[in-house]
Design a protein around this motif. Structure first.
Motif, short mmCIF file in Angstrom:
data_model
loop_
_atom_site.label_atom_id
_atom_site.label_comp_id
_atom_site.label_asym_id
_atom_site.label_seq_id
_atom_site.Cartn_x
_atom_site.Cartn_y
_atom_site.Cartn_z
N HIS A 82 -5.05 -19.43 10.59
CA HIS A 82 -4.33 -18.67 8.95
C HIS A 82 -5.30 -17.44 8.78
CE1 HIS A 82 -3.91 -18.67 4.43
NE2 HIS A 82 -2.57 -18.61 5.10
N ILE A 83 -4.72 -16.43 9.12
CA ILE A 83 -5.61 -15.13 9.00
C ILE A 83 -4.78 -14.23 8.12
CG2 ILE A 83 -6.93 -13.12 9.66
CD1 ILE A 83 -7.18 -14.74 12.18
N HIS A 84 -4.94 -13.85 6.65
CA HIS A 84 -4.01 -13.11 5.95
C HIS A 84 -3.98 -11.72 6.01
CE1 HIS A 84 -1.08 -14.96 3.37
NE2 HIS A 84 -1.85 -15.93 3.30
N GLY A 85 -5.31 -11.19 6.28
CA GLY A 85 -5.59 -9.84 6.29
C GLY A 85 -6.99 -9.49 6.35
N HIS A 86 -7.38 -8.43 6.50
CA HIS A 86 -8.74 -7.86 6.21
C HIS A 86 -8.67 -6.55 5.74
CE1 HIS A 86 -13.03 -6.46 7.53
NE2 HIS A 86 -13.09 -7.92 8.15
N LEU A 89 -10.53 -3.48 7.58
CA LEU A 89 -9.96 -2.99 8.95
C LEU A 89 -8.69 -2.27 8.46
CD1 LEU A 89 -9.41 -5.92 11.32
CD2 LEU A 89 -10.55 -3.74 11.43
N GLU A 90 -7.91 -2.65 7.17
CA GLU A 90 -7.01 -1.86 6.72
C GLU A 90 -7.37 -0.52 6.13
OE1 GLU A 90 -3.76 -2.58 6.74
OE2 GLU A 90 -3.77 -4.86 7.05
N ILE A 91 -8.40 -0.30 5.57
CA ILE A 91 -8.95 0.70 5.09
C ILE A 91 -9.49 1.63 6.18
CG2 ILE A 91 -11.01 1.89 3.82
CD1 ILE A 91 -10.52 -0.52 1.69
N TRP A 93 -8.23 1.58 9.41
CA TRP A 93 -7.12 2.24 10.15
C TRP A 93 -6.17 3.08 9.26
CZ3 TRP A 93 -6.40 -3.19 12.10
CH2 TRP A 93 -5.45 -3.98 11.56
N THR A 94 -6.78 3.14 7.87
CA THR A 94 -5.68 4.18 7.11
C THR A 94 -6.66 5.61 7.12
OG1 THR A 94 -5.15 2.41 5.84
CG2 THR A 94 -4.71 4.86 4.81
#
Lengths: 356, 617
Positions: A82-86, A89-91, A93-94
């Motif tokens: 159950h991994i909702h996000g990170h 990581l999002e920052i 790859w932005t």
């Protein structure tokens, strides 16, 4: 366990990127480079190929790896972790793509400003485009007019382009640069041809029925050859010294008014009726009447093309403005050579020669 | 026999008859006035007026306007809902019906039919391109076919978006129908006379302007160009009405507890697409109408000979027509984001980032239109800002790709047909994505502009961003729609033919482009050395064509099978899978309440929705 998959996929990404880069440059071959502008442009191409190879590999390797390795067993009804996000990581790859696109934007701007900058010693060639032919005029050399684009190597060129009818686009793939030719305005294209040789202008903007065939030869010559060509063209007889039939043939060609784009002289049907055996021919009109082609009919059909339409052909294709354009050319010749000529008569004289 | 009678009395047939009658009336009317005024014979104004009146005639004949006309005269009309009385069930799909699911299916089968027609056009001219020289077609036929291929496919994709959005959004947010059911029917039915106009344009002389219809070439093209421009224009009514309906529906009819960040991700994508449709379509409508009137009655907007400006048309046209590609891909990418968690048994990675990146793409999409005009004659000071904004599209698009990888990584993946198509979509959209920036930087674009590189790039974005996800959606929701399962083996066969076929086609197109193959040419110079690649592209196109026919066969034959599908074959958490298939007439017998997150896979005992009726209201 987790680390192992990440490391493995990362390694595969690096290997695939390198292989893909070489594959891309092998398959996606640019035409020979024949202009000074091709250098920096091709360099930018290869930078892009690098990014294409890397990002394509990055996503594909991870997707294919996941699809092959993280498979659900048929009897396994449980869910994955159950991994909702990170957010980190999002920052990441932005921000990294933002930096890359800004870098590409700045680099692209530099190359663009570089290849479009005016040069001190430009030679001007006027380009006239029309459905479906090109002609070229050399204001630096007493307005020589030519159906071929003849250029000296290593001489910066400035094309001043206009169109008589619809939008066309000037493109010689070996020179890399491209510019639309827009009716109602003059567009500019700058380049410096570097490799002597034969090329072709290829119209790159859809311009109607014969768009595919709207080509013109390009010859890049050495300095001496170019001077020789100019001298030869300047030594050509004055219009006053030519017979009406000879003048008519010039007006017929792309160098003149481009009749050849739509009317053949060998009997093939292009867009309009062929001129072979035209004079004296009995033509069926689209309203059912028949007409025997004579001087009066030809004059009317040239100056007012929609007045009578031969059955099987379309109205509104031939430009209705030849009267004005002929008048301009006739005034130009009157000013230069002091003789009055009638271009319509020249054309009719030429058409008469096509009856064998 | 009975079936034929139902068909002949259906809204579809009555609409076509109405269109024919009103077109004739319009033409006669204008020509009569012209002859009374003593004007010279010119069929064109009559054709234009007749074509517009014909659209009205279609709507009148089909019965789309009946309720509204009754309202004008003060008569109340109940909203008729439910299967037809005394007629078989299938007649519902040929008649005006106000149920969003019926309209969704109408959009769907029409989209597939129009897609097959557009694909057939492509196959015909691909045969011509397999070798240099004109072998099969004349220049006029070639030009008409490629122009029609473009606009017909765009229509098919608009219809496909309508299919997904209409069927799915009310179900996903727990609504019984769309906010305006009659407007919804209008949005679908007005698309039919538009398609008729475009196809009729091919018959009355065709046209040679491509789907962009640049002036002043349109003024010199055959008569067919008018019907094409008008068909395109009429399609706009469908887009605008449909998008307003969707925005109101999502804004006001969500289930209790469904906050914005608890909506299924597809709804976010649909909203972003609807915003584009609602705000940009008017611009292209104006441009097309200016084009039509300048040609028909001599108003001057674009022709420099009359003081107009050809670049004005391009600005107006691309202000819509660039964002419109995002309108296609956003719902497609929404399907990818919707299906990946189900088939990976993991939550959607970075839900909020994906949701907001849809809005980001929609907004940036409005600021990049001039990249279609990089070589049109714009000054450097204008095209450089557009170069930077264009490159920025890569950022929100990249967020989606990375988040998708995050979703499937370490999941428990199963590769049924819908998932295969989703993964295929990612690979194909990736090809389209990575080949974009090279067109975004102007110096490289000066070489690639108007070449087959653009053709390859564009087809990859459209197939990856829309067609593959659309097919994934069809397979995925097929058991929901029909209550029956498609044939898995045929679905897989479709996939394994179409994916390699498409790769060969689009990579081949790009290769010829970089070598010097211009787009929109009927014939090419053998000296370019591209003939072998063209043969491959043509073969690949046929493989794609056959694979789509396999899907059509699968969909039709499986609907007749007796075996019922499991109510939730994919073990999805989404609300539409918690009710029987096919979905009951009014969707949910009891309203549901949202009590959790939509994609909480891997967390036991946490539901997304609760079916018990909410107390109080």
């Amino acid at each position: 366990m987790k680390k192992k998959h990440l490391l493995f996929a990362t390694g595969l990404t690096i290997i695939t990127s390198i292989l893909l880069y070489f594959l891309l440059t092998a398959i996606y071959r640019l035409p020979t480079s024949a202009s000074a502008e091709a250098g920096p442009i091709d360099q930018l191409f290869h930078i892009h190929f690098g990014f294409i190879a890397f990002f394509f590999s990055l996503i594909m390797v991870f997707v294919v790896y996941a699809a092959l390795v993280f498979r659900r067993r048929p009897d396994d009804e449980t869910d994955g972790p159950h991994i909702h996000g990170h957010t980190g990581l999002e920052i990441t790859w932005t921000v990294i793509p933002v930096i890359i696109v800004l870098g590409l934007g700045v680099y692209g701007t530099n190359v663009l400003v570089d290849i479009t900058a005016p040069q001190p010693n430009e030679m001007v060639v006027k380009v006239h485009a029309r459905q479906w032919s090109w002609s070229f005029e050399y204001p630096d050399y007493e307005n020589i007019s030519s159906a071929e684009l003849i250029l000296p190597a290593n001489q910066p060129i400035r094309l001043e382009m206009d169109s008589e009818d619809v939008i066309h686009s000037f493109w010689v793939p070996e020179f890399r640069v491209k510019q639309d030719v827009v009716p109602g305005r003059t567009t500019i294209l700058r380049f410096t041809p570097t490799q002597a040789g034969d090329y072709k202008v290829r119209c790159a903007e859809i311009c109607g029925k014969q768009h595919a065939n709207m080509l013109a030869p390009v010859k890049v010559l050495s300095d001496q050859e170019f001077t020789a060509w100019v001298d030869e063209r300047l030594a050509q007889p004055l219009f006053a010294e030519l017979t009406p039939e000879e003048r008519g043939e010039i007006w017929y060609s792309a160098e003149g008014f481009g009749c050849a784009a739509c009317h053949s002289v060998d009997g093939t049907q292009i867009v309009g009726p062929t001129w072979l055996g035209l004079f004296g021919r009995e033509e069926q009109m689209d309203d059912g009447s028949t007409i025997v082609v004579d001087e009066t009919y030809l004059r009317e059909s040239i100056l007012n093309p929609n007045a009578k339409i031969v059955s099987g052909f379309n109205a509104n294709i031939m430009p209705p403005n030849y009267e004005q354009r002929f008048a301009e050319k006739q005034a130009e010749i009157l000013a230069a050579e002091g003789v009055e000529i009638d271009i319509v008569e020249d054309l009719i004289a030429y058409i008469k020669t096509l009856n064998e | 026999m009975k079936a034929l009678w139902y068909f002949l009395t259906s809204s579809f047939t009555r609409g076509l008859i109405g269109q024919a009658i009103f077109t004739a009336i319009g033409m006669t009317f204008v020509n009569a006035i012209r002859s009374v005024m003593g004007l010279e014979a010119n069929a064109e104004p009559g054709v234009v007026f007749g074509a517009l009146l014909g659209v009205f005639g279609f709507l009148l004949g089909a019965g789309v306007l009946t309720d509204w006309i009754k309202w004008i005269f003060g008569k109340e009309t109940p909203l008729r809902h439910g299967p037809p009385q005394g007629k078989p069930e299938w007649t519902r799909y040929l008649n005006v019906d106000y149920n969003h699911k019926v309209i969704g299916i109408q959009y769907g089968y029409t989209s597939l039919l129009v897609l097959l027609v557009g694909g057939l056009f492509a196959l015909i001219f691909r045969i011509e391109l397999a070798q240099p020289g004109m072998t099969l077609l004349t220049n006029d036929q070639y030009n008409t076919l490629f122009s029609a291929h473009g606009i017909v496919m765009i229509t098919a994709m608009l219809l496909g978006v309508g299919a997904m959005v209409n069927y799915l959004v009310p179900l996903m947010i727990g609504a019984a129908d769309m906010a305006f059911p009659r407007l919804n029917a209008f949005s679908y039915w007005v698309g039919i006379p538009a398609v008729v106009l475009i196809l009729a344009g091919m018959v009355v002389g065709g046209w040679d302007t491509g789907w962009v219809g640049y002036a002043p070439l349109t003024f010199r093209a055959p008569l067919g160009v008018q019907l094409f421009l008008l068909g395109f224009y009429v399609n706009g009514f469908s887009s605008i009405a449909g998008s307003i309906n969707l925005i109101v529906t999502v804004a006001t009819m969500r289930a209790k507890g469904m906050t914005l960040f608890r909506m299924p991700i597809f709804v976010w994508a649909a909203i972003a697409a609807a915003i584009i449709q609602m705000t940009a379509t008017q611009t292209v409508g104006v441009a097309l109408l200016m084009n039509v009137t300048e040609r028909a009655i001599g108003l001057s907007f674009f022709n420099p000979a009359n003081g107009g400006d050809p670049l004005l048309y391009q600005h107006l046209f691309w202000f819509y027509s660039h964002p419109v590609v995002y309108l296609f891909i956003l719902p497609g990418l929404g399907v990818i984001s919707e299906l990946l968690p189900v088939f990976s048994r993991k939550p959607l990675f970075g839900y909020k980032w994906i949701a907001l990146s849809s809005l980001g793409i929609a907004l940036v999409g409005f600021l990049v239109w001039a990249h279609h005009m990089f070589v049109a004659g714009l000054d450097n000071s204008l095209r450089i800002p557009f170069m930077i904004s264009t490159l920025f599209v890569a950022v929100p698009t990249g967020v989606k790709f990375f988040s998708w990888v995050g979703t499937i990584w370490e999941g428990k993946i199963s590769l049924e047909t819908p998932m295969l198509f989703v993964l295929g979509a990612i690979s194909v959209f990736l090809i389209g994505g990575v080949t974009g920036p090279i067109l975004g930087t102007i110096p490289t674009d000066m070489h690639l502009h108007d070449t087959y590189w653009v053709v390859g790039h564009f087809h990859a974005t459209m197939f990856g961003g829309f067609i593959f996800p659309f097919f994934a959606a069809i397979y995925y929701w097929y058991p929901k729609i029909t209550g029956r399962m498609y044939k898995e083996s045929l679905g897989k066969l479709h996939f394994w033919l179409m994916v390699p076929g498409f790769w060969v086609m689009s990579l081949g197109q790009m290769a010829t482009g970089i070598m010097g193959m211009r787009r929109r040419i009927a014939d090419y110079d053998p000296a370019l050395g591209v003939q072998n690649i063209h043969v491959l592209i043509t073969l690949a196109a046929f493989v794609i064509g056959w694979s789509v026919l396999i899907m059509v066969y699968n969909l039709v034959s499986s609907a007749r099978s007796q075996e019922l599908a499991d109510p939730n074959p994919w073990r999805s958490r989404s609300p539409e899978w918690q009710i029987p298939s096919p979905v009951p007439e009014f969707n949910y017998d009891v309203p549901f309440e949202v009590v959790g997150d939509p994609y909480d896979y891997g967390l036991s005992g946490v539901a997304y929705i609760r079916m018990a009726p909410a107390s109080g209201d």
